[in-house]
Scaffold this active site. Structure first.
Site, PDB file in Angstrom:
ATOM      1  N   GLY A  43       0.839  -1.202   0.000  1.00 45.13           N
ATOM      2  CA  GLY A  43       0.000   0.000   0.000  1.00 45.13           C
ATOM      3  C   GLY A  43       0.872   1.250   0.000  1.00 45.13           C
ATOM      4  CB  ALA A  99       2.836   2.684   4.729  1.00 49.70           C
ATOM      5  CD  GLN A 105     -11.477   7.575  12.216  1.00 47.52           C
ATOM      6  OE1 GLN A 105     -10.947   7.434  11.118  1.00 47.52           O
ATOM      7  NE2 GLN A 105     -11.291   8.648  12.959  1.00 47.52           N
ATOM      8  CG  HIS A 159     -16.019   7.315   7.837  1.00 44.25           C
ATOM      9  ND1 HIS A 159     -17.146   7.968   7.389  1.00 44.25           N
ATOM     10  CD2 HIS A 159     -14.964   7.947   7.278  1.00 44.25           C
ATOM     11  CE1 HIS A 159     -16.773   8.953   6.584  1.00 44.25           C
ATOM     12  NE2 HIS A 159     -15.463   8.959   6.500  1.00 44.25           N
ATOM     13  CG  LEU A 171     -15.732   6.039   3.329  1.00 47.42           C
ATOM     14  CD1 LEU A 171     -15.982   5.967   4.813  1.00 47.42           C
ATOM     15  CD2 LEU A 171     -14.306   6.434   3.049  1.00 47.42           C
ATOM     16  CD  GLU A 203     -14.224  13.702   7.597  1.00 45.53           C
ATOM     17  OE1 GLU A 203     -14.277  12.643   8.262  1.00 45.53           O
ATOM     18  OE2 GLU A 203     -13.453  14.628   7.856  1.00 45.53           O
ATOM     19  NE  ARG A 255     -13.135  10.509   9.116  1.00 49.87           N
ATOM     20  CZ  ARG A 255     -12.268  10.048   8.235  1.00 49.87           C
ATOM     21  NH1 ARG A 255     -11.457   9.054   8.574  1.00 49.87           N
ATOM     22  NH2 ARG A 255     -12.213  10.554   7.034  1.00 49.87           N
ATOM     23  CD  GLU A 314      -5.815   1.531   8.757  1.00 49.42           C
ATOM     24  OE1 GLU A 314      -5.844   1.871   7.554  1.00 49.42           O
ATOM     25  OE2 GLU A 314      -6.812   1.114   9.387  1.00 49.42           O
ATOM     26  NE  ARG A 317      -7.417   7.798   9.778  1.00 50.80           N
ATOM     27  CZ  ARG A 317      -7.980   8.120   8.607  1.00 50.80           C
ATOM     28  NH1 ARG A 317      -7.640   9.245   7.992  1.00 50.80           N
ATOM     29  NH2 ARG A 317      -8.877   7.335   8.052  1.00 50.80           N
ATOM     30  CG  LEU A 360      -4.632   8.809   1.947  1.00 49.86           C
ATOM     31  CD1 LEU A 360      -5.214   9.479   0.708  1.00 49.86           C
ATOM     32  CD2 LEU A 360      -4.295   7.366   1.635  1.00 49.86           C
TER      33      LEU A 360
HETATM   34  C1  LIG Z   1     -12.625   3.297   1.835  1.00 46.80           C
HETATM   35  C2  LIG Z   1     -11.514   4.042   2.503  1.00 46.80           C
HETATM   36  C3  LIG Z   1     -11.286   5.378   2.198  1.00 46.80           C
HETATM   37  C4  LIG Z   1     -10.254   6.073   2.814  1.00 46.80           C
HETATM   38  N1  LIG Z   1     -10.056   7.382   2.498  1.00 46.80           N
HETATM   39  C5  LIG Z   1      -9.025   8.051   3.060  1.00 46.80           C
HETATM   40  C6  LIG Z   1      -8.750   9.411   2.691  1.00 46.80           C
HETATM   41  O1  LIG Z   1      -9.407   9.997   1.838  1.00 46.80           O
HETATM   42  N2  LIG Z   1      -7.712  10.030   3.300  1.00 46.80           N
HETATM   43  C7  LIG Z   1      -6.933   9.419   4.235  1.00 46.80           C
HETATM   44  O2  LIG Z   1      -5.998  10.035   4.745  1.00 46.80           O
HETATM   45  N3  LIG Z   1      -7.165   8.128   4.587  1.00 46.80           N
HETATM   46  C8  LIG Z   1      -8.172   7.433   4.013  1.00 46.80           C
HETATM   47  N4  LIG Z   1      -8.405   6.139   4.377  1.00 46.80           N
HETATM   48  C9  LIG Z   1      -7.434   5.461   5.243  1.00 46.80           C
HETATM   49  C10 LIG Z   1      -6.193   5.106   4.428  1.00 46.80           C
HETATM   50  O3  LIG Z   1      -6.569   4.818   3.103  1.00 46.80           O
HETATM   51  C11 LIG Z   1      -5.459   3.902   4.990  1.00 46.80           C
HETATM   52  O4  LIG Z   1      -5.242   4.057   6.350  1.00 46.80           O
HETATM   53  C12 LIG Z   1      -4.104   3.741   4.295  1.00 46.80           C
HETATM   54  O5  LIG Z   1      -4.261   3.747   2.893  1.00 46.80           O
HETATM   55  C13 LIG Z   1      -3.417   2.470   4.745  1.00 46.80           C
HETATM   56  O6  LIG Z   1      -2.288   2.265   3.942  1.00 46.80           O
HETATM   57  P1  LIG Z   1      -1.211   1.182   4.346  1.00 46.80           P
HETATM   58  O7  LIG Z   1      -0.108   1.298   3.346  1.00 46.80           O
HETATM   59  O8  LIG Z   1      -0.871   1.287   5.760  1.00 46.80           O
HETATM   60  O9  LIG Z   1      -1.964  -0.226   4.163  1.00 46.80           O
HETATM   61  P2  LIG Z   1      -2.868  -0.826   2.994  1.00 46.80           P
HETATM   62  O10 LIG Z   1      -3.040   0.071   1.859  1.00 46.80           O
HETATM   63  O11 LIG Z   1      -4.074  -1.393   3.638  1.00 46.80           O
HETATM   64  O12 LIG Z   1      -1.955  -2.026   2.460  1.00 46.80           O
HETATM   65  C14 LIG Z   1      -1.713  -3.193   3.225  1.00 46.80           C
HETATM   66  C15 LIG Z   1      -0.819  -4.110   2.421  1.00 46.80           C
HETATM   67  O13 LIG Z   1      -0.388  -5.184   3.235  1.00 46.80           O
HETATM   68  C16 LIG Z   1      -0.527  -6.398   2.548  1.00 46.80           C
HETATM   69  N5  LIG Z   1      -0.689  -7.463   3.543  1.00 46.80           N
HETATM   70  C17 LIG Z   1      -1.485  -7.478   4.645  1.00 46.80           C
HETATM   71  N6  LIG Z   1      -1.344  -8.661   5.299  1.00 46.80           N
HETATM   72  C18 LIG Z   1      -0.449  -9.388   4.594  1.00 46.80           C
HETATM   73  C19 LIG Z   1       0.104 -10.689   4.746  1.00 46.80           C
HETATM   74  N7  LIG Z   1      -0.238 -11.504   5.745  1.00 46.80           N
HETATM   75  N8  LIG Z   1       0.987 -11.119   3.812  1.00 46.80           N
HETATM   76  C20 LIG Z   1       1.340 -10.317   2.759  1.00 46.80           C
HETATM   77  N9  LIG Z   1       0.846  -9.094   2.571  1.00 46.80           N
HETATM   78  C21 LIG Z   1      -0.023  -8.637   3.485  1.00 46.80           C
HETATM   79  C22 LIG Z   1      -1.744  -6.172   1.651  1.00 46.80           C
HETATM   80  O14 LIG Z   1      -1.748  -7.075   0.581  1.00 46.80           O
HETATM   81  C23 LIG Z   1      -1.490  -4.730   1.202  1.00 46.80           C
HETATM   82  O15 LIG Z   1      -0.583  -4.703   0.125  1.00 46.80           O
HETATM   83  C24 LIG Z   1      -9.434   5.427   3.767  1.00 46.80           C
HETATM   84  C25 LIG Z   1      -9.655   4.099   4.064  1.00 46.80           C
HETATM   85  C26 LIG Z   1     -10.696   3.410   3.464  1.00 46.80           C
HETATM   86  C27 LIG Z   1     -10.929   1.988   3.869  1.00 46.80           C
END
Ligand SMILES: Cc1cc2nc3c(=O)[nH]c(=O)nc-3n(C[C@H](O)[C@H](O)[C@H](O)COP(=O)(O)OP(=O)(O)OC[C@H]3O[C@@H](n4cnc5c(N)ncnc54)[C@H](O)[C@@H]3O)c2cc1C
Length: 575
Positions: free
Chosen positions: A12, A14, A231, A233, A243, A246, A277, A378, A389, A395
């Site tokens: 993702g 991060a 959280q 929403h 979702l 917001e 929220r 996250e 949050r 993001l």
């Molecule tokens: C619908 C929605 C809308 C949102 N809108 C916003 C917004 O507008 N602004 C904002 O700031 N935030 C928003 N958020 C929150 C934000 O999008 C997330 O908190 C953020 O994108 C998380 O990114 P991340 O890189 O931490 O994890 P993620 O993007 O969730 O990625 C997790 C990764 O880990 C991998 N993974 C997990 N477990 C395993 C495993 N066991 N083995 C191998 N791989 C694994 C997955 O395959 C994936 O690639 C939103 C969230 C949602 C659900």
């Protein structure tokens, strides 16, 4: 055995941002990103509303200090203020950097990046790409992974963190496509595995948000921080829970009860629909409890409220929030230009997670750090969100801390050797774990246990909580945990055995839910998203501190960790 200098679990925002930074700092390093989905299908791709940064393109009097204050107040004073300062100071720079990578942000008429209002932010500072911001950013980041030659292992399920003598040495992963198991050793391991929305029965999160990274960390005896803060929403589309961003309220939507009233005037008169929220979700639940909710057929006394955008007009709806219009149309048959959208709170985000310092290095205790283990996004808790949050800060966290942790890892692995790992042992133990799942015999199916579990967490650890209800939840969880050991799988094969993946994910969910309930029971106050009916007030004397929870199958132990307070002394939180 597979070897990399750095292995990042999670593709993702991060994980991808960290990988790009490591490759930029030292192109000679061998970096791998492992994901159980394709990286572009990480939940980040679904992020809609935007990313906060004080570019001052719309409100020129904005400042990073104002952004920091809003974030700390939004967190109900539990955020660590040194981490918040980094987040808000570096925000403009990471947005510009993303733009240079090719991300197409929405524009003002004069060509500068547009910025919109968001809940809890005092100025218009949220940058966006219509209501598809995550999509726009993640696609460019993944393109950049390829450009920098990062190795991508997609559809590999990571099932174990290798931790020996306080040092992370690698991971064990299982290929979903053909059942192959591989042990990977690395000089540094980073978890960017996202959230755990699937612990609950109604969530905005994708199916992969099962908290695996949290469960793997807890399983090796490392703590998880502030897990009680879940959280909700305010505006999940009824009844599915996906979702409605917001951004819709940022563009001016109203929340309306069965009496046609904009009820937020009773809960947050100065911010109305753009209150944070936690406050807005509680307000909706209180309206529904008081009989002022609405039924799907429009009668009073139902389980939802209305989100009304009709006064914005077709042109604004279709240009600023087209995806939300489409979702309501496709999933609920609502044409939001002419009809209000039915909504209620949905589980959305995990404020807690793997405790780290501001370089993303994972903590083993309030004082200690784990060698070679990093986390961001996250799944991590650095903690910039504290007890609640603000929208569009996540993001931002992924990108600011993704970059920062990537840089810290590049420095960390310099002049280090690959650790010794007993490949045969880890391979054998993984094979045994999988075989025992396949051999398990009993009357239960995965879907049945998962449903019972998600219903239990939703009923016993929701928006409002109390000692009695949570204790009952823990009792039920014990039974469900036993039943989970009597699941049978139909598919005994190796090719695309999605039942097996779901069985592994169920084990993660069970650990994470128990950590949430235990931590929530121990916090006898109301703060941010954690709202106790038996302790309705915030109690700074006893609870202005972080919770660290240590898991073991025999029971969970809790410790405290101090909150870092630099600029902003705790005040009463009113909007
Ligand atoms: C619908 C929605 C809308 C949102 N809108 C916003 C917004 O507008 N602004 C904002 O700031 N935030 C928003 N958020 C929150 C934000 O999008 C997330 O908190 C953020 O994108 C998380 O990114 P991340 O890189 O931490 O994890 P993620 O993007 O969730 O990625 C997790 C990764 O880990 C991998 N993974 C997990 N477990 C395993 C495993 N066991 N083995 C191998 N791989 C694994 C997955 O395959 C994936 O690639 C939103 C969230 C949602 C659900």
């Amino acid at each position: 055995m597979i070897e990399h200098d750095v292995v990042i679990v999670g593709g993702g925002l991060a994980g991808s941002r960290a990988a790009v930074e490591i490759a930029r700092m030292n192109p000679l390093l061998k970096v791998a990103v492992v994901a159980k989905t394709h990286p572009i299908r990480s939940h980040s791709v679904a992020a809609q509303g935007g990313m906060a940064a004080t570019l001052k393109n719309v409100d020129s009097e904005d400042s990073w200090e104002a952004h920091a204050f809003d974030t700390v107040k939004g967190s109900d004073y539990l955020a660590d203020q040194d981490a918040v300062e980094i987040l808000t100071r570096e925000a403009p720079d990471v947005v510009i950097d993303l733009e240079h990578m090719g991300v197409l942000f929405s524009r003002l008429p004069d060509g500068r990046i547009a910025q919109r209002a968001f809940g809890g932010h005092a100025y218009r500072r949220t940058c966006y790409a219509a209501d598809k911001t995550g999509h726009a950013i993640l696609h460019e980041l993944v393109n950049n992974l390829r450009r920098y030659g990062v190795t991508i292992y997609d559809e590999w399920y990571v099932m174990r963190l290798i931790l020996e003598d306080g040092q992370a040495k690698g991971i064990v992963m299982y290929h979903i496509r053909d059942g192959r198991i591989e042990v990977v050793r690395a000089k540094a391991v980073m978890f960017a595995t996202g959230g755990y929305g699937r612990v609950y029965n109604t969530t905005s999160n994708d199916y992969a948000s099962t908290g695996d990274g949290l469960a793997m960390t807890a399983a090796v005896g490392l703590p998880l921080e502030d897990m009680e803060f879940v959280q909700f929403h305010p505006t999940g589309l009824y009844p599915v829970g996906v979702l409605i961003s917001e951004a819709v309220r940022g563009e001016g939507a109203y929340l309306i009860n069965s009496e046609g009233e904009r009820f937020m005037q009773r809960y947050a008169p100065s911010r109305m629909e753009l209150a944070p929220r936690d406050i807005t979700s509680r307000a909706i639940v209180q309206e529904i409890r008081a009989g002022r909710g609405i039924h799907p057929d429009g009668r009073a006394g139902g389980p939802l409220v209305h989100l009304d955008v009709r006064h914005l007009g077709r042109e604004k709806i279709m240009s600023r929030i087209p995806f939300c219009w489409e979702e309501a149309h496709r999933l609920a048959g609502i044409d939001a230009v002419h009809q209000p959208i039915p909504v209620r709170p949905t589980v959305h985000y995990s404020m807690g997670g793997i405790p780290t310092n501001t370089d993303g290095q994972v903590r083993s205790s309030p004082e200690g750090l784990v060698e070679g283990f990093f986390a961001a996004g996250e799944t991590a808790c650095v903690s910039v969100h504290g007890a609640n949050r603000l929208g569009s800060n996540s993001l931002l966290e992924c990108v600011v801390y993704g970059r920062r942790v990537g840089a810290a890892i590049a420095r960390y692995v310099e002049n280090r050797k690959l650790p010794d790992v007993d490949e045969q042992r880890y391979r054998r133990e993984a094979e045994e774990r999988i075989q025992s799942l396949l051999d398990q015999a009993g009357p239960y199916r995965i879907a049945q246990i998962r449903q019972a579990y998600q219903d239990c967490m939703t009923e016993h650890c929701g928006v409002f909580r109390s000692e009695r209800v949570m204790q009952e939840g823990l009792e039920k969880l014990r039974t469900i945990r036993q039943q989970a050991q009597q699941i049978f799988l139909d598919d005994k094969g190796k090719l695309w055995n999605s039942e097996l993946t779901e069985a592994l994910e169920l084990q993660s969910l069970l650990i994470v839910g128990e950590m949430i309930l235990y931590s929530a029971l121990s916090r006898k106050e109301s703060r941010g998203a954690h709202s106790r009916e038996d302790y309705p007030d915030r109690d700074d004397v006893n609870f202005l501190k972080h919770t660290l929870a240590y898991y073991s199958p025999a029971g969970i132990e809790l410790r405290d960790m101090p909150v870092t307070i630099t600029q902003f002394q705790p005040q009463e939180r009113k909007y």
